[in-house]
Design a protein around this motif. Structure first.
Motif, PDB file in Angstrom:
ATOM      1  N   VAL A 152       0.843  -1.190   0.000  1.00  0.00           N
ATOM      2  CA  VAL A 152       0.000   0.000   0.000  1.00  0.00           C
ATOM      3  C   VAL A 152       0.881   1.244   0.000  1.00  0.00           C
ATOM      4  O   VAL A 152       1.789   1.379   0.833  1.00  0.00           O
ATOM      5  N   GLU A 153       0.629   2.134  -0.946  1.00  0.00           N
ATOM      6  CA  GLU A 153       1.408   3.370  -1.063  1.00  0.00           C
ATOM      7  C   GLU A 153       0.611   4.608  -0.682  1.00  0.00           C
ATOM      8  O   GLU A 153       1.194   5.653  -0.381  1.00  0.00           O
ATOM      9  N   TYR A 154      -0.709   4.495  -0.708  1.00  0.00           N
ATOM     10  CA  TYR A 154      -1.564   5.636  -0.372  1.00  0.00           C
ATOM     11  C   TYR A 154      -2.907   5.121   0.120  1.00  0.00           C
ATOM     12  O   TYR A 154      -3.442   4.139  -0.414  1.00  0.00           O
ATOM     13  N   ILE A 155      -3.468   5.813   1.111  1.00  0.00           N
ATOM     14  CA  ILE A 155      -4.811   5.514   1.628  1.00  0.00           C
ATOM     15  C   ILE A 155      -5.549   6.830   1.844  1.00  0.00           C
ATOM     16  O   ILE A 155      -4.992   7.763   2.436  1.00  0.00           O
ATOM     17  N   GLY A 156      -6.804   6.885   1.383  1.00  0.00           N
ATOM     18  CA  GLY A 156      -7.589   8.067   1.723  1.00  0.00           C
ATOM     19  C   GLY A 156      -8.594   8.479   0.681  1.00  0.00           C
ATOM     20  O   GLY A 156      -9.275   7.655   0.078  1.00  0.00           O
ATOM     21  N   ALA A 157      -8.672   9.795   0.462  1.00  0.00           N
ATOM     22  CA  ALA A 157      -9.660  10.394  -0.434  1.00  0.00           C
ATOM     23  C   ALA A 157      -9.105  10.515  -1.849  1.00  0.00           C
ATOM     24  O   ALA A 157      -7.897  10.466  -2.071  1.00  0.00           O
TER      25      ALA A 157
END
Length: 206
Positions: A152-157
């Motif tokens: 995982v490199e990014y989590i969010g909106a």
């Protein structure tokens, strides 16, 4: 009369607690994810391992009925159009229990995808066992994963405007994928997902 109103309010609050409470643990940035296999709206099973040429994935938990998801549909379509050919296709997953969220059933998903002409797989987390592994809490909720490491490199909106596309001034997902495509780490690896809670029924949800 007051007693009746109070009882009604308590009953409604009780329903929302049962229906919408989910586990909050899940993947963090840097974690390696497990592969999964879910049914697509074309009735075929889809797995991340099917994407031999992919460099990574823009995995988005979304649904038919949440107004935040609806407001982001065109942006999700645009993300797939921009990045699929560059190796980062969108993988959309509906995590909702259709018995709790009317209109989020598998057949409803087919209708919505046809109406909006989705260019990406729209998978159904029918057993609701994929979204908890990710730790997804909202629709929409985005996870960017690299293919070679499955990390995982990014989590969010998707961006900094949950509903109004004209108000976007910062494109979190695009910035993250653009960085990964040139071998860099995203400057922002986590933002707050804003949307509807994922709908589960705790009487049947494990």
């Amino acid at each position: 009369m007051k007693t009746l109103k109070t009882a009604t309010i308590l009953a409604i609050l009780s329903f929302f607690t049962l229906a919408f409470t989910v586990k909050t643990d899940g993947y963090k940035v840097g974690d390696k994810i497990e592969n999964f296999k879910l049914k697509n709206i074309d009735d075929k099973m889809v797995s991340l391992s099917d994407y031999k040429a992919a460099k990574g994935f823009i995995i988005i938990f979304t649904c038919n009925m949440c107004p935040y998801s609806v407001a982001n549909e065109d942006r999700i379509i645009a993300l797939d159009a921009k990045y699929k050919t560059k190796g980062y296709p969108v993988i959309a997953i509906n995590p909702n229990d259709p018995n709790v969220s009317t209109g989020d059933g598998f057949e409803d998903m087919k209708v919505r995808a046809a109406e909006k002409r989705f260019t990406f797989p729209y998978l159904f987390d029918a057993k609701q066992d994929v979204f908890p592994k990710f730790g997804a809490l909202k629709t929409p909720h985005v996870y960017i994963v690299t293919k070679n490491t499955m990390k995982v490199e990014y989590i969010g909106a998707i961006d900094n405007s949950s509903k109004n596309a004209d108000a976007v001034t910062e494109k979190y997902v695009e910035d993250a994928v653009d960085a990964l495509l040139v071998g860099k780490k995203p400057e922002k690896t986590e933002t707050r997902a804003i949307g509807c809670s994922i709908k589960v029924d705790e009487k049947t949800y494990k």
